[in-house]
Design a protein around this motif. Sequence first.
Motif, mmCIF file in Angstrom:
data_model
loop_
_atom_site.group_PDB
_atom_site.id
_atom_site.type_symbol
_atom_site.label_atom_id
_atom_site.label_comp_id
_atom_site.label_asym_id
_atom_site.label_seq_id
_atom_site.Cartn_x
_atom_site.Cartn_y
_atom_site.Cartn_z
ATOM 1 N N VAL A 1 -6.226 4.921 -6.346
ATOM 2 C CA VAL A 1 -6.741 5.172 -7.695
ATOM 3 C C VAL A 1 -7.705 6.360 -7.679
ATOM 4 N N LYS A 2 -8.469 6.518 -6.620
ATOM 5 C CA LYS A 2 -9.367 7.683 -6.527
ATOM 6 C C LYS A 2 -8.563 8.978 -6.517
ATOM 7 N N PRO B 1 -14.703 9.095 -13.660
ATOM 8 C CA PRO B 1 -14.830 7.964 -12.737
ATOM 9 C C PRO B 1 -15.059 6.629 -13.442
ATOM 10 N N GLY B 2 -15.513 6.659 -14.678
ATOM 11 C CA GLY B 2 -15.798 5.434 -15.413
ATOM 12 C C GLY B 2 -14.579 4.574 -15.709
ATOM 13 N N ILE B 3 -13.378 5.115 -15.547
ATOM 14 C CA ILE B 3 -12.183 4.313 -15.810
ATOM 15 C C ILE B 3 -11.612 3.703 -14.525
ATOM 16 N N PHE B 4 -12.322 3.886 -13.415
ATOM 17 C CA PHE B 4 -11.834 3.401 -12.122
ATOM 18 C C PHE B 4 -11.459 1.918 -12.162
ATOM 19 N N ASP B 5 -12.353 1.076 -12.639
ATOM 20 C CA ASP B 5 -12.105 -0.373 -12.613
ATOM 21 C C ASP B 5 -10.883 -0.768 -13.436
ATOM 22 N N SER B 6 -10.716 -0.182 -14.612
ATOM 23 C CA SER B 6 -9.553 -0.535 -15.432
ATOM 24 C C SER B 6 -8.264 -0.056 -14.789
ATOM 25 N N ARG B 7 -8.275 1.121 -14.181
ATOM 26 C CA ARG B 7 -7.080 1.633 -13.496
ATOM 27 C C ARG B 7 -6.774 0.779 -12.257
ATOM 28 N N LEU B 8 -7.811 0.370 -11.547
ATOM 29 C CA LEU B 8 -7.635 -0.475 -10.374
ATOM 30 C C LEU B 8 -6.932 -1.780 -10.759
ATOM 31 N N ARG B 9 -7.391 -2.414 -11.829
ATOM 32 C CA ARG B 9 -6.763 -3.660 -12.296
ATOM 33 C C ARG B 9 -5.305 -3.427 -12.684
ATOM 34 N N ALA B 10 -5.039 -2.348 -13.405
ATOM 35 C CA ALA B 10 -3.673 -2.056 -13.845
ATOM 36 C C ALA B 10 -2.755 -1.801 -12.653
ATOM 37 N N TRP B 11 -3.199 -1.016 -11.700
ATOM 38 C CA TRP B 11 -2.366 -0.705 -10.537
ATOM 39 C C TRP B 11 -2.099 -1.977 -9.726
ATOM 40 N N ARG B 12 -3.122 -2.793 -9.549
ATOM 41 C CA ARG B 12 -2.919 -4.036 -8.801
ATOM 42 C C ARG B 12 -1.916 -4.937 -9.501
ATOM 43 N N SER B 13 -1.953 -4.971 -10.801
ATOM 44 C CA SER B 13 -1.006 -5.777 -11.577
ATOM 45 C C SER B 13 0.415 -5.213 -11.471
ATOM 46 N N ASP B 14 0.532 -3.892 -11.454
ATOM 47 C CA ASP B 14 1.856 -3.258 -11.393
ATOM 48 C C ASP B 14 2.644 -3.653 -10.150
ATOM 49 N N ARG B 15 1.970 -3.951 -9.071
ATOM 50 C CA ARG B 15 2.670 -4.275 -7.820
ATOM 51 C C ARG B 15 3.498 -5.552 -7.943
ATOM 52 N N LEU B 16 3.250 -6.337 -8.991
ATOM 53 C CA LEU B 16 3.960 -7.598 -9.188
ATOM 54 C C LEU B 16 5.200 -7.446 -10.070
ATOM 55 N N LYS B 17 5.427 -6.264 -10.589
ATOM 56 C CA LYS B 17 6.546 -6.046 -11.506
ATOM 57 C C LYS B 17 7.869 -5.935 -10.745
ATOM 58 N N HIS C 1 6.701 4.122 3.127
ATOM 59 C CA HIS C 1 6.942 3.120 2.100
ATOM 60 C C HIS C 1 5.934 1.982 2.271
ATOM 61 N N LEU C 2 5.445 1.464 1.160
ATOM 62 C CA LEU C 2 4.452 0.392 1.203
ATOM 63 C C LEU C 2 5.021 -0.901 0.641
ATOM 64 N N ARG C 3 4.722 -1.987 1.336
ATOM 65 C CA ARG C 3 4.989 -3.306 0.768
ATOM 66 C C ARG C 3 3.904 -3.572 -0.281
ATOM 67 N N PRO C 4 4.161 -4.486 -1.208
ATOM 68 C CA PRO C 4 3.139 -4.775 -2.223
ATOM 69 C C PRO C 4 1.780 -5.164 -1.637
ATOM 70 N N ASP C 5 1.764 -5.903 -0.523
ATOM 71 C CA ASP C 5 0.474 -6.280 0.064
ATOM 72 C C ASP C 5 -0.245 -5.069 0.664
ATOM 73 N N GLU C 6 0.509 -4.118 1.223
ATOM 74 C CA GLU C 6 -0.104 -2.892 1.737
ATOM 75 C C GLU C 6 -0.640 -2.041 0.583
ATOM 76 N N PHE C 7 0.127 -1.982 -0.495
ATOM 77 C CA PHE C 7 -0.299 -1.251 -1.681
ATOM 78 C C PHE C 7 -1.612 -1.832 -2.210
ATOM 79 N N LEU C 8 -1.693 -3.153 -2.245
ATOM 80 C CA LEU C 8 -2.897 -3.830 -2.731
ATOM 81 C C LEU C 8 -4.124 -3.409 -1.923
ATOM 82 N N LEU C 9 -3.988 -3.368 -0.614
ATOM 83 C CA LEU C 9 -5.119 -2.986 0.243
ATOM 84 C C LEU C 9 -5.560 -1.539 0.018
ATOM 85 N N LEU C 10 -4.585 -0.665 -0.247
ATOM 86 C CA LEU C 10 -4.891 0.756 -0.422
ATOM 87 C C LEU C 10 -5.237 1.139 -1.858
#
Length: 185
Positions: free
Chosen positions: A16-17, A27-43, A2-11
């Motif tokens: 995303v890869k 691979p061109g959508i990496f940056d947009s997916r990275l932003r979305a996943w990082r944002s999801d950890r705050l939900k 299980h990951l805490r949100p801060d651990e998820f952020l680091l990984l």
Amino acid sequence: MHLRPDEFLLLTPELVKIHLAAMDYPPGIFDSRLRAWRSDRLKPGFHAVVATHDSEVLGVAYGFLGDPAYWWDRQLRHALRGLPSASQPKIDLNEGYFEVAEIHVHPDYQGAGIGRRLITALLDGAPAHLALLSTPEVAGEHNAAFGLYRSLGFFDVLRHHYYESDPRAFAILGAWLPLASSSGL
């Protein structure tokens, strides 16, 4: 694990890869997916699990409580409103649900039961009575993902749904929690 949100952020870059490889996304959508996943950890209700072996991440699953303010919820509600009343599933999104936002196993490790372990760990104790997810449609449901979801009690909520960002059709599936079966762990 299980990951805490801060651990998820680091990984998140590594996770995303795995997502891109498992879904065969460019691979061109990496940056947009990275932003979305990082944002999801705050939900609210965010929970993430990863499968690892010898410090290598093999798979990831995460989700959070559904909310009408989220893109996916709005997509789902809009599509369900378009169904004839006799075809609508017997669920009430207003009662709340846990959105399984992502579940992916790197292609090199698929078929070894990792996906089952991830989803059961993710949904064990989820703060809702219903879990929802989407998965690409496959003719006759002949793939491991559908087999896994069906074995855990997932039922059809919506079939052949299209998202603007993906040319493939998706099935939206739901399961009552706790899961009907988690055998095979």
